[in-house]
Design an enzyme around this catalytic site. Structure first.
Site, mmCIF file in Angstrom:
data_model
loop_
_atom_site.group_PDB
_atom_site.id
_atom_site.type_symbol
_atom_site.label_atom_id
_atom_site.label_comp_id
_atom_site.label_asym_id
_atom_site.label_seq_id
_atom_site.Cartn_x
_atom_site.Cartn_y
_atom_site.Cartn_z
ATOM 1 C CB CYS B 154 -0.996 -0.009 1.151
ATOM 2 S SG CYS B 154 -0.363 -0.451 2.746
ATOM 3 C CB VAL B 158 -0.205 5.720 -0.430
ATOM 4 C CG1 VAL B 158 -0.445 7.152 0.036
ATOM 5 C CG2 VAL B 158 -1.288 4.812 0.119
#
Lengths: 488, 515
Positions: B154, B158
């Site tokens: 992630c 991001v």
């Protein structure tokens, strides 16, 4: 193997592993590897580079800051709910794996083995997760009314999208009048678990140590101590507690295995902080020394030699009464541990061990092995700092290969070259070495056994090492048709 | 103190009197409820079993408690390990990879190779390009893979790292070292979907990037690809291959991770088995691809159907009907009759089902797990006359799954007694089990806590299973796999029956030597 041959072999092993790397990586890794001996000139323990960025593209065994904060320090505090704030994975992977034992009614007044997650979706990333977090805190209080506080452990995206979890925590703390503590322990921070320990300690310093309500009514005695840096893996802290109580001390807090919020908050009432895992909890010990004038002392409860040495050191701090009791306790248990050694040393003596673990065990367990006549010839840490390696020097007994942040490739090569009889490391490494027919013990989790702290636990340790080394299963690796004929 | 002739570990050590005293002493310093107010704990505990609590619990929107799912990169790693000499490479922090490797290792009791490029704060600010440049070179030099399969965490998602540009950039900088090495890549953000989404994204990416454009497609007559999906039962992979071999030697498994987690003792090899890259690189040439997990291969299917214009089918060979459908599909595609071997396996299975059904008939079951696993398992339970009272899927897909599951449940004579719980977690299930109890529960290791709380017997089938050994070596697919399921479930129920009837002179009517 003579000491010179061993040292030569260890140096050769390092040369060999460095050959495979591209130049830049080889240069970097060379600084993390070395050989040291107990005495004499400055060796690897003084010079090894540590706490630095892992070389990209390798199979490092390291974890992250979140693992250090949630998985190690905060997670075992049993009466609080620890939210893994962000996507689902981190909370799920860190669920129930460390064997931090505790007593309580899980899901009602204790929560250690559960996974509370804000389970981020794309929408939370785009619009921010503060609203969801706020709601999560309310839902927790409704469904788990006996929680004694909530910690928010942030995962990678939180810091990156700039959520203000501190503000959310502050509001909830005010509204619920329960401790609500936000820890910015995003996994990308720092280079390993280590920064997570530090950040977790800072949060305890700022949020728990400042809460004087818990300790205002507390009546202290002259013999109050706190156990710091024991995560009660397989019940370690309980096996430690019994000895401290037997020598006449009162253990008022236990950090953080089987800990409650209140124990943490009353710890400043202790007369002495007893620090087991230096790496993960030296920060808060130093803070309590500065802020509350509480001295701290490191101790090592692995193996009878170190346990006895530590008990004497602790007793000395409290004076003659406690010293006398300590001697009686030492005598009582020494008879038992001598019998354990008499039983197991004959089948373990001379066996060579290579270690690779986390915060304190790469040095602390050496004594326990040596008590059984086993020889540690290599050791290293996943996330140590320079001071850990300096402390390691005091514990090595012979020429020892030192490897910082060793990756799977290097460890496998070292093992091939040095041919230890036992490898003691983590679950990711376990099956690699067992496949080679090498006995292995998981030294993060005591391989589903334990405890290993204290005298009683040494008996478990000895029995487990015998189980590891002397099982008939290791004789089956080679098929009968592969075995060399006698006299051929 | 330990008795040297009878050393015990913590399991029994802490039951000794002196330790019980230590544990009791500690309570005076605790503030947790049990030590200061056990009555309050009992009261709240009772309340958590109530309908009132259930309603509040089911209304939860923000906090997930004890889910049965993991995140995308985990699935991407399984997909990658289905190919020969392939190193899964996670673009992100090594902390994630430590978790993925531990998770798989604990389930399979086998090593799990996977590297990361150890992104940290500087990468968060400047992006992870330099990590990838060094990482791919180091990985190649040390582990000598024939293929690197890059997925992301992630964090990388991001900050918006562009994998395509990064891989190109890394190749350019590598002084030729990476020139002939296939490097495939997929974006696998952990905040979208679950581990099955990651499997799908990585599988799709590998197939697209390893295979040539459609213009170069050369159809190989009779070739059928089989994609297993996120399959934690290695025996299932073997079983499916065995069934396929009954029909044709032109049926190939794409993403065969059986051998990787089933290596023998003797020496350690980083890579084992897997679909040969030459086979993977020609997947486009097959006439048809069959996916064994519809919801683990949603995106992959789009590539095969829409881009490759290939025949595509899904089969779920769990249980009798699922296996029948798979076998008939193979017969149809190969034009070959069902072999005597399969006929006899089917007959043996049905025979066994008829022998054992009284113990499953009318029994209420709670079951949880991945979407495709549940479709197969519930189908089997219905075939046996069991009642799938609670079917709980945390990572249920948004489209189609509930309808598919309803269709299976509708075949049951007890359809009105069955409930589907999409998007719910195991803390929800706890409420369901207290308010609408069942006879037994089927699921992964995390059901253990529900077993402790509700006393509902847990039959361990699913992923992950950390606390029982070697179940993953068996099959749950095919006729023989269904026989395994039957064995596990029936004997689980019989164990419970023995347990309930074992008290001498008290409950031991029906404590029988013959079942």
């Amino acid at each position: 193997m003579g000491p010179e041959t061993l040292e030569a072999l260890q140096k050769e092993a390092i040369e060999e592993v460095l050959e495979v790397y591209p130049a830049k990586a080889a240069k970097n890794r060379a600084k993390h590897l070395g050989v040291d001996s107990p005495e004499g000139v400055k060796g690897a323990c003084d010079k090894t580079r540590s706490n630095k960025q892992t070389v990209p593209g390798v199979m490092s065994q390291r974890g992250c800051a979140y693992a250090g904060s949630k998985g190690v320090v905060w997670g075992p505090i049993k009466d609080m709910i620890h939210i893994s704030h962000g996507p689902i994975g981190c909370g799920q992977y860190s669920r129930g794996g460390r064997r931090n034992y505790y007593i309580g009614t899980t899901g009602v007044d204790t929560f250690v083995t559960m996974n509370f997650s804000t389970d981020f979706t794309e929408k939370d990333i785009v619009f921010g997760g503060d609203t969801k977090l706020k709601k999560a805190l309310t839902e927790i209080d409704e469904l788990f009314p006996l929680n004694n506080g909530i910690s928010i452990q942030s995962e990678c995206p939180i810091g990156l999208i700039g959520d203000d979890i501190q503000a959310v925590a502050k509001v909830h703390k005010k509204e619920s009048s329960k401790p609500t503590i936000a820890v910015s322990c995003e996994g990308f921070r720092g280079v390993s678990q280590s920064l997570g320990h530090h950040l977790a300690n800072d949060a305890i310093r700022d949020e728990v140590m400042t809460d004087t309500s818990a300790r205002s009514e507390f009546e202290s005695t002259d013999y109050d101590v706190a156990i710091i840096g024991d995560y009660n893996i397989g019940g370690d802290a309980w096996a430690t507690r019994i000895l401290l109580e037997e020598i006449g001390l009162r253990v008022i807090a236990q950090w953080s295995g089987d800990a409650t919020y209140k124990e943490m908050a009353i710890a400043p009432k202790a007369k002495l902080n007893l620090l087991h895992c230096y790496r993960s909890m030296n920060y808060i010990s130093r803070h309590m020394e500065q802020e509350f004038n509480i001295p701290w002392m490191e101790y090592n409860f692995f193996g009878p030699s170190k346990t006895t040495e530590s008990l004497r050191k602790i007793a000395e701090f409290f004076g003659k009464d406690i010293q006398d009791k300590a001697e009686a306790v030492i005598a009582k248990y020494t008879a038992m541990t001598d019998a354990v050694i008499a039983k197991y040393k004959p089948v373990l003596e001379g066996k060579k061990v290579m270690l690779y673990v986390g915060g304190l065990r790469p040095r602390h367990v050496i004594g326990a092995y040596e008590d059984l006549g086993m020889e540690v010839i290599g050791t290293g840490y996943e996330f140590a700092h320079g001071d850990d390696y300096k402390r390691t020097k005091e514990d090595i007994e012979r020429s020892t290969l030192i490897y910082d942040d060793v990756n799977e490739y290097e460890l496998e090569k070292f093992v091939h070259k040095l041919k230890p009889d036992l490898v003691a490391a983590g679950v990711k490494e376990k099956y690699v070495f067992q496949k080679m027919g090498l006995p292995f013990r998981q030294m993060h989790s005591w391989d589903y056994s334990g405890p290993y702290h204290g005298y009683d636990a040494f008996a478990v340790f000895a029995k487990d090492m015998d189980l590891a080394m002397n099982s008939p299963v290791w004789n089956h690796t080679k098929a009968p048709w592969e075995k060399e004929e006698v006299g051929a | 103190m330990q008795d040297v002739d009878k050393i015990v570990n913590g399991q029994k050590l802490f039951l000794k009197e002196e330790y019980q005293e230590v544990l009791a002493n500690k309570k005076q310093f605790e503030s947790s409820m049990g030590s200061i107010n056990p009555a309050k704990v009992d009261e709240v505990q009772e309340w958590t079993k109530s309908w009132d609590y259930r309603e509040k619990n089911l209304a939860r929107e923000a906090i997930t408690v004890n889910p049965a799912k993991a995140c995308q990169p985990l699935g991407a790693i399984m997909a990658a390990l289905g190919f020969e000499n392939t190193m899964p490479y996670v673009h992100g922090s090594h902390g994630c990879v430590a978790y993925f490797r531990s998770y798989f290792t604990r389930h399979f009791k086998e090593p799990t190779p996977c590297v990361s490029d150890s992104m940290s704060e500087s990468a968060a600010v400047f992006g992870g390009l330099s990590n990838m440049k060094d990482g791919l070179r180091n990985c190649n030099a040390m582990y000598k893979p024939d293929h690197i399969a890059v997925s992301t965490t992630c964090m990388a998602e991001v900050i918006g790292d562009d994998l395509n540009a990064f891989v190109v950039g890394a190749r350019e900088d590598a002084e030729g070292e990476l020139d002939n090495l296939p490097i495939t890549y997929a974006h696998t953000p952990s905040f979208v979907g679950s581990h099955i989404t990651g499997y799908d994204n990585m599988m799709k990416a590998m197939l697209e990037q390893l295979n040539p454009a459609r213009s170069e497609k050369v159809v190989e007559e009779g070739r059928i690809n089989i994609i297993p999906g996120f399959e934690p039962y290695l025996g299932s992979l073997a079983e499916v291959k065995e069934i396929c071999a009954e029909f044709s030697d032109k049926i190939v498994m794409i993403g065969d991770h059986e051998a990787q987690w089933n290596t023998g003792a003797g020496e350690y090899q980083l890579y084992a088995g897997g679909t040969p890259l030459e086979v993977a690189k020609t997947a486009i040439n097959a006439e048809t691809t069959i996916s064994l997990q519809k919801y683990s291969t949603v995106q992959t299917a789009k590539t095969i159907k829409n881009k490759w214009k290939q025949g595509y089918a899904t089969c779920n060979p769990i249980g009798l009907a699922g296996t029948d459908e798979f076998v008939m599909k193979l017969a149809e595609l190969t034009g070959k009759e069902v072999s005597d071997k399969l006929k006899s396996e089917r007959a043996q299975l049905v025979d066994a089902m008829q022998d054992s059904y009284p113990y499953m008939h009318g029994k209420k079951v709670a079951i949880y797990g991945d979407p495709d696993f549940l479709l197969g398992m519930v189908s089997f339970l219905v075939e046996m006359g069991a009642i799938p009272t609670h079917v709980l899927c945390n990572n249920a897909p948004r489209k189609g799954w509930e309808e598919d599951m309803q269709a299976i449940i509708d075949k049951s004579q007890w359809a009105k007694d069955c409930q589907i719980w999409a998007g719910k977690d195991l803390w929800h299930l706890r409420s369901l089990l207290f308010t609408e109890p069942v006879d037994f529960m089927i699921g992964n290791v995390y059901g253990k806590e529900l077993y402790r709380d509700t006393k509902t017997p847990l039959i361990r089938i699913g992923f992950p299973i950390f606390d029982r050994h070697h179940l993953h070596r068996y099959s749950m697919s095919g006729y023989k796999g269904a026989l395994n399921l039957l064995t596990w479930i029936t004997n689980g129920i019989l164990d419970q029956l023995d347990e309930e009837t074992k008290d001498i002179g008290e409950t031991d009517y029906f404590f029988d030597a013959v079942r």
